[in-house]
Scaffold this motif. Structure first.
Motif, short mmCIF file in Angstrom:
data_model
loop_
_atom_site.label_atom_id
_atom_site.label_comp_id
_atom_site.label_asym_id
_atom_site.label_seq_id
_atom_site.Cartn_x
_atom_site.Cartn_y
_atom_site.Cartn_z
N ILE A 198 45.39 43.09 43.19
CA ILE A 198 46.29 42.62 42.13
C ILE A 198 47.44 41.82 42.73
CG2 ILE A 198 47.94 43.39 40.37
CD1 ILE A 198 46.04 45.77 39.84
N ALA A 199 48.00 42.29 43.85
CA ALA A 199 49.08 41.56 44.52
C ALA A 199 48.59 40.19 44.98
CB ALA A 199 49.59 42.36 45.72
N ARG A 200 47.37 40.13 45.50
CA ARG A 200 46.80 38.86 45.96
C ARG A 200 46.59 37.90 44.80
NH1 ARG A 200 41.32 39.75 48.83
NH2 ARG A 200 40.55 39.70 46.68
N ALA A 201 46.16 38.43 43.66
CA ALA A 201 45.93 37.59 42.48
C ALA A 201 47.23 37.02 41.92
CB ALA A 201 45.19 38.38 41.41
N LEU A 202 48.31 37.81 41.99
CA LEU A 202 49.59 37.39 41.43
C LEU A 202 50.44 36.55 42.39
CD1 LEU A 202 50.70 40.65 39.59
CD2 LEU A 202 50.18 38.46 38.51
N ALA A 203 50.15 36.64 43.67
CA ALA A 203 51.00 35.98 44.67
C ALA A 203 51.19 34.48 44.44
CB ALA A 203 50.45 36.24 46.08
N PRO A 204 50.15 33.72 44.10
CA PRO A 204 50.34 32.26 43.92
C PRO A 204 50.97 31.87 42.58
CG PRO A 204 48.07 32.80 44.54
CD PRO A 204 48.72 34.05 44.08
N GLN A 205 51.48 32.84 41.83
CA GLN A 205 52.11 32.60 40.53
C GLN A 205 51.14 31.93 39.55
OE1 GLN A 205 55.59 30.38 41.87
NE2 GLN A 205 56.83 32.25 41.81
N PRO A 206 50.05 32.63 39.19
CA PRO A 206 49.08 32.05 38.25
C PRO A 206 49.67 31.99 36.84
CG PRO A 206 48.55 34.34 38.67
CD PRO A 206 49.67 34.00 39.61
N ASP A 207 49.11 31.12 36.03
CA ASP A 207 49.50 31.07 34.62
C ASP A 207 48.99 32.29 33.86
OD1 ASP A 207 50.78 28.60 34.85
OD2 ASP A 207 48.90 27.50 34.56
N VAL A 208 47.83 32.79 34.30
CA VAL A 208 47.16 33.88 33.59
C VAL A 208 46.55 34.83 34.62
CG1 VAL A 208 45.21 34.44 32.10
CG2 VAL A 208 46.65 32.49 31.55
N LEU A 209 46.61 36.13 34.33
CA LEU A 209 45.94 37.13 35.16
C LEU A 209 44.80 37.73 34.35
CD1 LEU A 209 45.79 38.88 37.74
CD2 LEU A 209 47.34 40.50 36.60
N LEU A 210 43.57 37.67 34.88
CA LEU A 210 42.39 38.20 34.23
C LEU A 210 41.91 39.44 34.99
CD1 LEU A 210 40.45 34.85 33.63
CD2 LEU A 210 42.11 35.97 32.12
N LEU A 211 41.71 40.54 34.28
CA LEU A 211 41.32 41.81 34.88
C LEU A 211 40.01 42.28 34.26
CD1 LEU A 211 44.80 43.61 34.60
CD2 LEU A 211 43.90 42.43 36.60
N ASP A 212 38.94 42.32 35.09
CA ASP A 212 37.62 42.71 34.59
C ASP A 212 37.36 44.18 34.93
OD1 ASP A 212 35.07 42.87 33.65
OD2 ASP A 212 34.18 41.58 35.18
N GLU A 213 37.67 45.08 34.01
CA GLU A 213 37.50 46.52 34.20
C GLU A 213 38.00 46.96 35.57
OE1 GLU A 213 34.82 48.70 32.09
OE2 GLU A 213 33.56 47.05 31.42
#
Length: 367
Positions: A144-159
């Motif tokens: 989750i930290a890696r996904a958020l680090a680049p400041q994405p517009d949207v975070l998608l979580l698949d189960e």
């Protein structure tokens, strides 16, 4: 941050429409859950939004930009899969830094950003650990930290919690809610677990057979199901057939085969006087009361106990109201007195009552 919009989105696999003309709007900054049983199309919908699957028809817009045919790496998304997808040969620090290096972040800013993300997911001091040295929950927090680090517009979580044990799931779902609160990133969560969706989401999309069956706040979906699937899938509902005697702000329904009437505060669209309906009452929205407490409830029915079972701290009562079988999840200090009370008549104060138009389809609980 950005909003997400799909317009008449379709994805077929052979003759099966996994996503069937789905039009949704995910508000900017929201935490929205797509909830549904296995095979309902929720992961396919998420992967279409991510660009991992090409839709057969319709459009996908993120932040107002049409990204239907834009490759995933140009959509500025963060994606978290079911299994913790850490790079096993990299440390925690290197995993998070990798995402920033891939996006071309200046080297002098990477260290501070990684530290900020590890603080966000409560992994300070674990920067040097590898995948094998982490618990499943810790590894998923790294992702989750890696996904958020680049400041994405949207975070998608698949189960993201499906591979964790029950205790870790409970902990991490609350952490996801806190991370969302602190970052404000538009988040779309796919889950089959209604507990996850109803606990942490602002908005829930209930999906079945490729279609969105109902959308609303967790409380609205729980208290006011708009169709039979919604009522059966979320929580434990009792279904009693009846006929509307008076429609309006206070809709009066007479239960089939009894002189009993109940009152609902909402009248579904298309339901009028004379309509056949299902009267829906949640098992945990029924209070077992004394005769002297009847005036406190708008709706009171008399039930006959068939069986009472102790399950953890709850007593599950199977009873009948007229010809209908009902299930009651009894709490409070009186619940243990129900054990061994087979054949006894009890007063039931009904909490929220919702109505669903009755058609040829019958609820499974009543079939």
């Amino acid at each position: 941050m950005a909003d997400i919009r799909t317009e008449q989105l379709v994805k077929r696999f052979d003759t099966v429409a996994a996503v069937d003309c789905v039009s949704i709007v995910i508000p900017e900054g929201s935490l929205t859950a797509i909830l549904g049983p296995s095979g309902c199309g929720k992961t396919t919908l998420l992967r279409c939004i991510a660009g991992l699957i090409e839709p057969d028809a319709g459009r996908i817009l993120i932040g107002g930009r049409d990204v239907t045919h834009v490759p995933p790496f140009k959509r500025n998304l963060g994606f978290v899969f079911q299994r913790p997808a850490m790079f096993p040969h990299m440390s925690v620090y290197q995993n998070v830094a990798w995402a920033l290096e891939l996006r071309g972040w200046p080297k002098k800013g990477i260290k501070a950003r990684v530290e900020e993300m590890l603080h966000l997911v409560r992994l300070e001091g674990l920067e040097g650990r590898t995948f094998r040295q982490l618990s499943g929950g810790q590894a998923q927090r790294v992702v989750i930290a890696r996904a958020l680090a680049p400041q994405p517009d949207v975070l998608l979580l698949d189960e993201p919690l499906s591979q964790l044990d029950a205790k870790l799931r409970d902990e991490l779902k609350l952490e996801i809610a806190e991370i969302h609160r602190r970052t404000g990133c538009t988040t779309l969560l796919v889950t089959h677990d209604q507990g996850e969706a109803l606990t942490i989401a602002d908005n829930v999309l209930l999906m079945h057979q490729g279609k969105i069956m109902q959308e609303g706040s967790p409380l609205d979906l729980y208290r006011f199901p708009s169709n039979l699937f919604s009522a059966e899938f979320i929580g434990t509902n009792n279904f009693m057939p009846g006929v509307v005697k008076q429609a309006g702000a206070r809709t009066v329904v007479q239960l089939d085969g009894t002189p009993l009437t109940v009152v609902a505060q909402r009248c579904p669209e298309g339901v009028s006087e004379g309509s056949a309906v299902w009267v829906c009452v949640r098992a945990d929205d029924i209070d077992i009361i004394e005769e002297g407490d009847r005036a406190r409830y708008e709706n009171v029915v008399t039930a006959t106990v068939e069986r009472a079972l102790l399950t953890g701290g709850t007593v599950i009562v199977q009873a009948t109201v007229g010809d209908c079988k009902v299930r009651i999840h009894a709490g409070g200090s009186r619940r243990f007195g129900l054990l061994g009370s087979e054949g006894a008549a009890i007063y039931c104060g009904l909490g929220n009552v919702s109505l669903i138009a009755r058609n040829a389809e019958a609820p499974q609980a009543n079939s």
